[in-house]
Structure formats: C-alpha cells, structure tokens
Design a protein around this motif. Sequence first.
Motif, PDB file in Angstrom:
ATOM      1  N   ARG A  32     109.504  18.923  53.049  1.00  0.00           N
ATOM      2  CA  ARG A  32     109.288  17.968  51.958  1.00  0.00           C
ATOM      3  C   ARG A  32     107.857  17.928  51.438  1.00  0.00           C
ATOM      4  O   ARG A  32     107.616  17.361  50.373  1.00  0.00           O
ATOM      5  CB  ARG A  32     109.677  16.549  52.407  1.00  0.00           C
ATOM      6  CG  ARG A  32     111.149  16.334  52.700  1.00  0.00           C
ATOM      7  CD  ARG A  32     111.431  14.857  52.917  1.00  0.00           C
ATOM      8  NE  ARG A  32     111.182  14.089  51.692  1.00  0.00           N
ATOM      9  CZ  ARG A  32     111.066  12.764  51.666  1.00  0.00           C
ATOM     10  NH1 ARG A  32     111.126  12.058  52.779  1.00  0.00           N
ATOM     11  NH2 ARG A  32     110.853  12.139  50.514  1.00  0.00           N
ATOM     12  N   THR A  33     106.899  18.474  52.181  1.00  0.00           N
ATOM     13  CA  THR A  33     105.502  18.243  51.835  1.00  0.00           C
ATOM     14  C   THR A  33     104.653  19.500  51.910  1.00  0.00           C
ATOM     15  O   THR A  33     104.990  20.469  52.600  1.00  0.00           O
ATOM     16  CB  THR A  33     104.868  17.195  52.786  1.00  0.00           C
ATOM     17  OG1 THR A  33     104.866  17.716  54.121  1.00  0.00           O
ATOM     18  CG2 THR A  33     105.616  15.879  52.740  1.00  0.00           C
ATOM     19  N   GLU A  34     103.527  19.452  51.173  1.00  0.00           N
ATOM     20  CA  GLU A  34     102.416  20.374  51.357  1.00  0.00           C
ATOM     21  C   GLU A  34     101.203  19.530  51.743  1.00  0.00           C
ATOM     22  O   GLU A  34     100.918  18.525  51.086  1.00  0.00           O
ATOM     23  CB  GLU A  34     102.130  21.152  50.069  1.00  0.00           C
ATOM     24  CG  GLU A  34     103.261  22.096  49.667  1.00  0.00           C
ATOM     25  CD  GLU A  34     102.899  22.959  48.464  1.00  0.00           C
ATOM     26  OE1 GLU A  34     101.727  22.929  48.030  1.00  0.00           O
ATOM     27  OE2 GLU A  34     103.795  23.663  47.953  1.00  0.00           O
ATOM     28  N   SER A  35     100.499  19.931  52.800  1.00  0.00           N
ATOM     29  CA  SER A  35      99.447  19.092  53.371  1.00  0.00           C
ATOM     30  C   SER A  35      98.092  19.784  53.390  1.00  0.00           C
ATOM     31  O   SER A  35      97.986  20.939  53.818  1.00  0.00           O
ATOM     32  CB  SER A  35      99.799  18.693  54.809  1.00  0.00           C
ATOM     33  OG  SER A  35     100.844  17.753  54.837  1.00  0.00           O
ATOM     34  N   ALA A  36      97.083  19.046  52.963  1.00  0.00           N
ATOM     35  CA  ALA A  36      95.687  19.465  53.111  1.00  0.00           C
ATOM     36  C   ALA A  36      95.018  18.538  54.117  1.00  0.00           C
ATOM     37  O   ALA A  36      95.034  17.319  53.951  1.00  0.00           O
ATOM     38  CB  ALA A  36      94.966  19.400  51.772  1.00  0.00           C
ATOM     39  N   TRP A  37      94.466  19.119  55.151  1.00  0.00           N
ATOM     40  CA  TRP A  37      93.756  18.368  56.189  1.00  0.00           C
ATOM     41  C   TRP A  37      92.260  18.441  55.877  1.00  0.00           C
ATOM     42  O   TRP A  37      91.682  19.531  55.845  1.00  0.00           O
ATOM     43  CB  TRP A  37      94.018  18.966  57.556  1.00  0.00           C
ATOM     44  CG  TRP A  37      95.432  18.845  58.040  1.00  0.00           C
ATOM     45  CD1 TRP A  37      96.529  19.472  57.531  1.00  0.00           C
ATOM     46  CD2 TRP A  37      95.878  18.076  59.151  1.00  0.00           C
ATOM     47  NE1 TRP A  37      97.641  19.127  58.253  1.00  0.00           N
ATOM     48  CE2 TRP A  37      97.281  18.275  59.254  1.00  0.00           C
ATOM     49  CE3 TRP A  37      95.240  17.230  60.063  1.00  0.00           C
ATOM     50  CZ2 TRP A  37      98.044  17.660  60.241  1.00  0.00           C
ATOM     51  CZ3 TRP A  37      96.004  16.625  61.055  1.00  0.00           C
ATOM     52  CH2 TRP A  37      97.389  16.832  61.138  1.00  0.00           C
ATOM     53  N   ALA A  38      91.647  17.293  55.648  1.00  0.00           N
ATOM     54  CA  ALA A  38      90.225  17.243  55.295  1.00  0.00           C
ATOM     55  C   ALA A  38      89.436  16.509  56.372  1.00  0.00           C
ATOM     56  O   ALA A  38      89.852  15.458  56.854  1.00  0.00           O
ATOM     57  CB  ALA A  38      90.041  16.539  53.956  1.00  0.00           C
ATOM     58  N   ALA A  50      99.491  14.390  52.772  1.00  0.00           N
ATOM     59  CA  ALA A  50     100.728  15.151  52.567  1.00  0.00           C
ATOM     60  C   ALA A  50     101.274  14.835  51.180  1.00  0.00           C
ATOM     61  O   ALA A  50     101.581  13.685  50.876  1.00  0.00           O
ATOM     62  CB  ALA A  50     101.743  14.792  53.642  1.00  0.00           C
ATOM     63  N   THR A  51     101.391  15.855  50.344  1.00  0.00           N
ATOM     64  CA  THR A  51     101.896  15.676  48.989  1.00  0.00           C
ATOM     65  C   THR A  51     103.390  15.963  48.964  1.00  0.00           C
ATOM     66  O   THR A  51     103.844  17.001  49.453  1.00  0.00           O
ATOM     67  CB  THR A  51     101.167  16.610  48.012  1.00  0.00           C
ATOM     68  OG1 THR A  51      99.755  16.383  48.096  1.00  0.00           O
ATOM     69  CG2 THR A  51     101.620  16.350  46.582  1.00  0.00           C
ATOM     70  N   LEU A  52     104.152  15.047  48.390  1.00  0.00           N
ATOM     71  CA  LEU A  52     105.603  15.176  48.343  1.00  0.00           C
ATOM     72  C   LEU A  52     106.010  16.170  47.258  1.00  0.00           C
ATOM     73  O   LEU A  52     105.690  15.990  46.079  1.00  0.00           O
ATOM     74  CB  LEU A  52     106.235  13.808  48.074  1.00  0.00           C
ATOM     75  CG  LEU A  52     106.025  12.779  49.190  1.00  0.00           C
ATOM     76  CD1 LEU A  52     106.272  11.369  48.674  1.00  0.00           C
ATOM     77  CD2 LEU A  52     106.933  13.082  50.363  1.00  0.00           C
ATOM     78  N   LYS A  53     106.720  17.220  47.652  1.00  0.00           N
ATOM     79  CA  LYS A  53     107.147  18.238  46.694  1.00  0.00           C
ATOM     80  C   LYS A  53     108.003  17.630  45.578  1.00  0.00           C
ATOM     81  O   LYS A  53     107.874  18.005  44.403  1.00  0.00           O
ATOM     82  CB  LYS A  53     107.929  19.337  47.421  1.00  0.00           C
ATOM     83  CG  LYS A  53     107.111  20.118  48.439  1.00  0.00           C
ATOM     84  CD  LYS A  53     107.987  21.111  49.202  1.00  0.00           C
ATOM     85  CE  LYS A  53     107.186  21.864  50.249  1.00  0.00           C
ATOM     86  NZ  LYS A  53     108.029  22.793  51.032  1.00  0.00           N
ATOM     87  N   ASP A  54     108.871  16.684  45.927  1.00  0.00           N
ATOM     88  CA  ASP A  54     109.766  16.085  44.934  1.00  0.00           C
ATOM     89  C   ASP A  54     109.023  15.293  43.870  1.00  0.00           C
ATOM     90  O   ASP A  54     109.592  14.985  42.817  1.00  0.00           O
ATOM     91  CB  ASP A  54     110.778  15.168  45.618  1.00  0.00           C
ATOM     92  CG  ASP A  54     111.854  15.939  46.368  1.00  0.00           C
ATOM     93  OD1 ASP A  54     111.993  17.156  46.124  1.00  0.00           O
ATOM     94  OD2 ASP A  54     112.559  15.328  47.199  1.00  0.00           O
TER      95      ASP A  54
END
Length: 318
Positions: free
Chosen positions: A269-275, A295-299
């Motif tokens: 469901r997500t693409e995540s960038a860890w900062a 975490a960015t929601l693809k939908d």
Amino acid sequence: MADAFDTEITETAEALTGPWRQPRQMLQAQTYDAHASIHDDATAQKLGFKGGTIEGPTHFSQFAPLGARLWGHAWFETGCISAHYRSVCYEGEEVRAILSKPLPETRQCEIQMVKRDGTEVLRGTASLGEPHAQTALETRLGELRPLTDPVILRDVRVAQTSQRQTVRMAFDQNMGDLYPFSLRQKLAVITENSPYYATADNPWRRPIIPMEMLSVLFQYRSKEDPLPAKGPAVGLFADQEIRLVKGPLFVDEEYEVEREVVALSGSRRTESAWAKTRVFDRAGTMVATMLLNMATLKDSYAPYENEYRQLYGVGGRR
C-alpha cells in the motif's frame, strides 16, 4: 522544585503502566502540497479510515512520566523513544502506555501502547543515554523490504540531504500549515502536562519542549526543502524515533536542523522514505536526532496506476 509529573502510575516488578487517556486530535486543518492530510476526516475516509487520525508522536507524551519515574531527570536529557506505529487512533478512544522495566545490565526497555479492546497502537523501545543495544527502529531498518519499482518516490535517493534550517518554538507561535497550532494550545490539551513545560521550575531553569512537540519543531520548515516526491499524495508516520543527545531542548531557543534520506522501503500500500533529522544548538553541538518513516499511500496518488504502467509495463503494483 516541582515534580515533573503528577501522573498516576501503576508499578509492578515487570512494568510501569500509565492511566487511560483520550489524546486530542489537533491537525484537522493540516495541509501540505495544497491539500488536506490524513488527519482531515474527509480525506481519511476516502482512504478507508474511520476519520482523521491522531498524529503518532502525540502518544509519546504518555511515556514521559514512565521514563521520568524510571530514570529521573536524566530522561529529559538523553531519553529516547523508538516506535513502530501499528494501528491508528481516533479522538475519543482511550489508550494507555506500558513500559517494561529494563534488565539490570541495560538502559533500554520495551514499550507498548494499547486501546481498551487490546488493539496495539504502537510498540518499540525506550532507552537512556548511549545505546547499549539496537533500538526498535535500528533493528527494523535492517529488516526492511526494499523499495522496488517506485512511482511516487522514483526521484528520491538515499543520502539526499537537505540544507540546514533554523527553527524555533515560542509559546504562542503558530507552527504553520503542517502544525496549525501553538505550543500553548498544545499544553492546554496534552495528555501529560508538566510544570517543566511552562515554567522555569525545573533543573534547567527554563521551560522545556515536550518530546511530542520536538517532532513539530524538527518538521516545522521541512516543506521549504522537500524531497522530490510526486504528488499530491497523502502520507502518514509509520515509524518514528526521537533521541535526546544533549537535552532538553528549550522553548524560544534557536536550533538548526538538517535531514538525510537513510533508507527507502515499500509495501503493498505504501512507498516510504526514511529520513534522519539531526538537530544542532547555536554552538554547533548535536543535541537531538529524529528518525522518521513517512509512508505515502499509493491509493492517494491519482495517476499511480497509469505512471506505474508507463514506467514498468503492465503487471500492476507489488
């Protein structure tokens, strides 16, 4: 000198447990990328949530009295909370914080927050001082599913670093589009208030910033130097660690922050960038860090499916 907290804590040989609390949701008016966020009821409902969610670090306040009971004033100077958010919480729901006592040879323990029905809101670790073991999120970073076939984060790279930004938090300062409220407004509804937050009646003789509001301070100007992510899209905090290195941090004090992408990960469901955010005082000394998985929601990204096909061919998301 005043006590840090008057919170009623239940203590056993194994754990410290705080009282049931109902955290307040203060981000209904939050905006980023010129649209409402996951904390807005209508936006959240479109994405399958019951309503606007309470921001994760709000829950950190309920662990502060437990850390202070276990470690005293040192908790405010070198305390660390490292948490994986397991389920969302809505205003009106009751939650409680549980801190398992550490083994004698360590200064790290497990933490958990649960709802009345037993649903786990978060789990992780709390620790003091120099790490004696990996925190919950340090362990989690080593177990991540790598981000493959990125769409929203396709232009984001590990090791990308922001410019340093100056930040400050005064009592009546509105913290902007991301955090449309002030510290004074937060202190009026915070689950665990303390005279240490509003007065100089503490060991450092200056009001200190609560740990949950450190997240606000560190993110305050982040949209001025954003990651090159595609949007508009809706994100949520999935993992977060705040570590005090040379704390506490003070109200109306100037700090500098810089952010570095340290990992990219993905799920169905997500693409995540860890900062990793590093925070410095005016002398250039690092005083705190924050690790945040946004975490960015693809939908929530309207052209996701079309762009996926253009980039990777037919086959759908993974």
